[in-house]
Enzyme design. Structure first.
Site, short mmCIF file in Angstrom:
data_model
loop_
_atom_site.label_atom_id
_atom_site.label_comp_id
_atom_site.label_asym_id
_atom_site.label_seq_id
_atom_site.Cartn_x
_atom_site.Cartn_y
_atom_site.Cartn_z
N ARG A 83 -8.48 -9.02 4.63
CA ARG A 83 -8.37 -9.13 6.09
C ARG A 83 -7.80 -10.46 6.59
O ARG A 83 -7.05 -10.45 7.59
CB ARG A 83 -9.73 -8.87 6.73
CG ARG A 83 -10.20 -7.40 6.62
CD ARG A 83 -11.57 -7.28 7.27
NE ARG A 83 -12.15 -5.95 7.26
CZ ARG A 83 -13.00 -5.50 6.33
NH1 ARG A 83 -13.33 -6.27 5.30
NH2 ARG A 83 -13.52 -4.28 6.42
N ARG A 135 -15.80 -0.81 3.40
CA ARG A 135 -15.30 0.27 4.27
C ARG A 135 -15.65 1.67 3.75
O ARG A 135 -15.35 2.65 4.39
CB ARG A 135 -13.78 0.17 4.40
CG ARG A 135 -13.33 -1.11 5.06
CD ARG A 135 -11.86 -1.40 4.81
NE ARG A 135 -10.94 -0.60 5.59
CZ ARG A 135 -10.67 -0.77 6.86
NH1 ARG A 135 -11.29 -1.72 7.52
NH2 ARG A 135 -9.78 -0.03 7.50
N SER A 164 0.82 -1.22 0.00
CA SER A 164 0.00 0.00 0.00
C SER A 164 0.86 1.27 0.00
O SER A 164 1.95 1.30 0.57
CB SER A 164 -0.88 -0.01 1.25
OG SER A 164 -1.50 1.24 1.43
N LYS A 202 -8.64 -0.20 -9.13
CA LYS A 202 -9.29 -0.93 -8.03
C LYS A 202 -10.48 -0.14 -7.50
O LYS A 202 -10.39 1.07 -7.30
CB LYS A 202 -8.27 -1.14 -6.91
CG LYS A 202 -8.82 -1.82 -5.66
CD LYS A 202 -7.68 -2.18 -4.70
CE LYS A 202 -8.17 -2.93 -3.48
NZ LYS A 202 -8.61 -2.04 -2.40
N GLN A 250 0.35 -0.37 -4.70
CA GLN A 250 -0.97 0.27 -4.75
C GLN A 250 -0.80 1.77 -4.56
O GLN A 250 -0.13 2.22 -3.63
CB GLN A 250 -1.86 -0.31 -3.65
CG GLN A 250 -3.24 0.35 -3.54
CD GLN A 250 -3.24 1.49 -2.54
OE1 GLN A 250 -2.48 1.48 -1.58
NE2 GLN A 250 -4.08 2.49 -2.76
N TYR A 253 -2.44 5.38 -3.71
CA TYR A 253 -3.40 6.41 -3.36
C TYR A 253 -2.86 7.65 -4.05
O TYR A 253 -1.76 8.12 -3.75
CB TYR A 253 -3.48 6.60 -1.85
CG TYR A 253 -4.34 5.57 -1.15
CD1 TYR A 253 -5.53 5.13 -1.71
CD2 TYR A 253 -3.96 5.04 0.07
CE1 TYR A 253 -6.32 4.19 -1.07
CE2 TYR A 253 -4.75 4.10 0.72
CZ TYR A 253 -5.93 3.68 0.14
OH TYR A 253 -6.70 2.76 0.78
N HIS A 285 -13.88 -2.22 -1.33
CA HIS A 285 -12.92 -1.88 -0.28
C HIS A 285 -13.29 -2.62 1.02
O HIS A 285 -13.12 -2.10 2.12
CB HIS A 285 -12.91 -0.36 -0.05
CG HIS A 285 -11.57 0.21 0.30
ND1 HIS A 285 -10.74 0.82 -0.60
CD2 HIS A 285 -10.90 0.27 1.47
CE1 HIS A 285 -9.65 1.25 -0.01
NE2 HIS A 285 -9.71 0.91 1.27
#
Ligand SMILES: Cc1cc2nc3c(=O)[nH]c(=O)nc-3n(C[C@H](O)[C@H](O)[C@H](O)COP(=O)(O)O)c2cc1C
Length: 384
Positions: free
Chosen positions: A336, A284, A126, A257, A147, A149, A281
């Site tokens: 998770r 979430r 991430s 994604k 990933q 952001y 997600h």
């Protein structure tokens, strides 16, 4: 066809001297994690948006499909291996990006990278990892995905991409659904904000371009640096032209994604992505959003063979993987469950969860009469 080795883990477990770090049932891990984790980190990991309707919907969707096993198909010989973006993998399974993993174990992403590499599965690191992407890359030699952001500062964005490329990350996963944090009631009720505490800022604080944006180095004024970073990667939604721009900046594999609508999938393909990740997600972001599994068939139909379809949100067992692969996913991402493995037992805990999932997938295919991943089709399922 080769004999697959994943299900050999069953004999290893039955012959063991010590209990495994946590359950072999991926669906049971959340409850046992609740018992060992502090309320803040547990709520952050397990929690969803709002009332939790979409977290529940993700699981209920799997329960509405049942496998109809077929017999006498010579399924003692199986091949779970696939080529994903030209890379051979032992199974169509990827570790989904999860930020701030030191929240659950001090080794965080370093342990996860080692566990993923030991079973040959790609790990998606991430943007908000607890360790800089270079350090995670150095921890293990497995397939690496990064990933993004998407920062609202193009030069910082390009710097992150350049660092990822130089550290051997072959695939870039751009997350579209988290440009603002969802209404996460568990965190809000506890006043728990790991991002505001700077736990997911390692990649930014190590970035030379980001550092030049700061009045004072993060070592002297960490709160200001953390606040600047949080404002840079949240608060700005994007459009399809900007995705086409990003496509031009990244020569490797590019995935979008957070896709839940067939039209968005078509737009993503038109912008030049190599694949989409059908995902909400993990429930979430939008409370009441469609279950990711329910969105999957229409997205897969819209994309056809023009791009690759990945899936996450709700996968807990081998049967869940089988169902998603039958409904149009080319590969599935685990979220998770591996983090709960990390919480229970660091690197061995993650490895145990991954090996359990792969053995479960392998045995579910075997006993359903499926010999290869491309035999997983909708006809194997029946709605409940
Ligand atoms: C604690 C936590 C942190 C996450 N962090 C990220 C992230 O940094 N980037 C991202 O794209 N997705 C992130 N996700 C979403 C996951 O990639 C994935 O979509 C989700 O976990 C799938 O749902 P599942 O865990 O119920 O299977 C996060 C999810 C959790 C639970």
């Amino acid at each position: 066809m080769t004999d697959t080795t994943f299900s050999a883990y069953r004999s290893e477990l039955l012959g063991r001297d010590e209990p495994p770090p946590c359950s072999t049932d991926g669906a049971a891990l959340e409850e046992s994690a609740r018992r060992i984790m502090a309320p803040g980190p547990f709520g952050y990991v397990a929690g969803g948006a709002g009332s939790g309707a979409t977290v529940r919907a993700n699981r209920e969707a799997f329960d509405r499909h049942r496998i109809v096993p077929r017999m006498l198909r010579g399924a003692h010989k199986r091949e779970l291996g696939v080529r994903l973006f030209g890379v051979p993998l032992p199974a169509p399974v990827v570790l989904a990006p999860i930020g701030v993993q030191t929240l659950v174990h001090p080794d965080g992403e370093l342990a996860v990278a080692r566990a993923a590499a030991s079973v040959g599965l790609p790990m998606t690191v991430s943007t908000t990892a607890s360790y800089p992407l270079e350090q995670v890359a150095a921890a293990a030699a497995g397939p690496r995905w990064f990933q993004l952001y998407w920062p609202d500062d193009d030069e910082v964005c390009l710097s992150l991409l350049d660092r990822a490329r130089r550290s051997g990350y072959a695939t870039l996963v751009v997350t579209a659904d988290n440009w603002a944090f969802g209404w996460r009631t568990t965190d809000l009720d506890l006043g728990y904000a790991p991002a505001a505490d700077g736990l997911g800022s390692a990649n930014a604080l190590a970035d030379p371009v980001f550092r030049r944006r700061l009045a004072r180095p993060p070592e002297q004024d960490r709160p200001a640096a953390v606040a600047r970073w949080a404002a840079m990667f949240t608060g700005t939604d994007r459009d399809w032209d900007q995705l086409a721009w990003l496509r031009r900046q990244w020569a490797g594999t590019l995935l979008l994604k957070g896709v839940l609508h067939a039209d968005d999938a078509r737009q993503a393909v038109a912008a030049g992505v190599d694949g989409v990740v059908v995902s909400n997600h993990g429930g979430r972001q939008v409370d009441g959003a469609v279950a990711a599994l329910d969105a999957l068939p229409a997205v897969a139909a819209a994309v056809g063979d023009r791009a690759t379809v990945l899936f996450d949100s709700g996968i807990r067992t081998g049967a869940d993987m089988v169902k998603a692969l039958c409904l149009g996913a080319d590969a599935v991402c685990v979220g998770r469950p591996y983090l709960y493995g990390l919480a229970h037992g660091g690197e061995p805990g993650v490895r145990h969860v991954l090996r359990s999932l792969l053995a479960d997938l392998d045995l579910t295919m075997a006993l359903s009469g499926v010999r290869a991943i491309d035999e997983l089709r909708p006809g194997l399922l029946r709605p409940r």
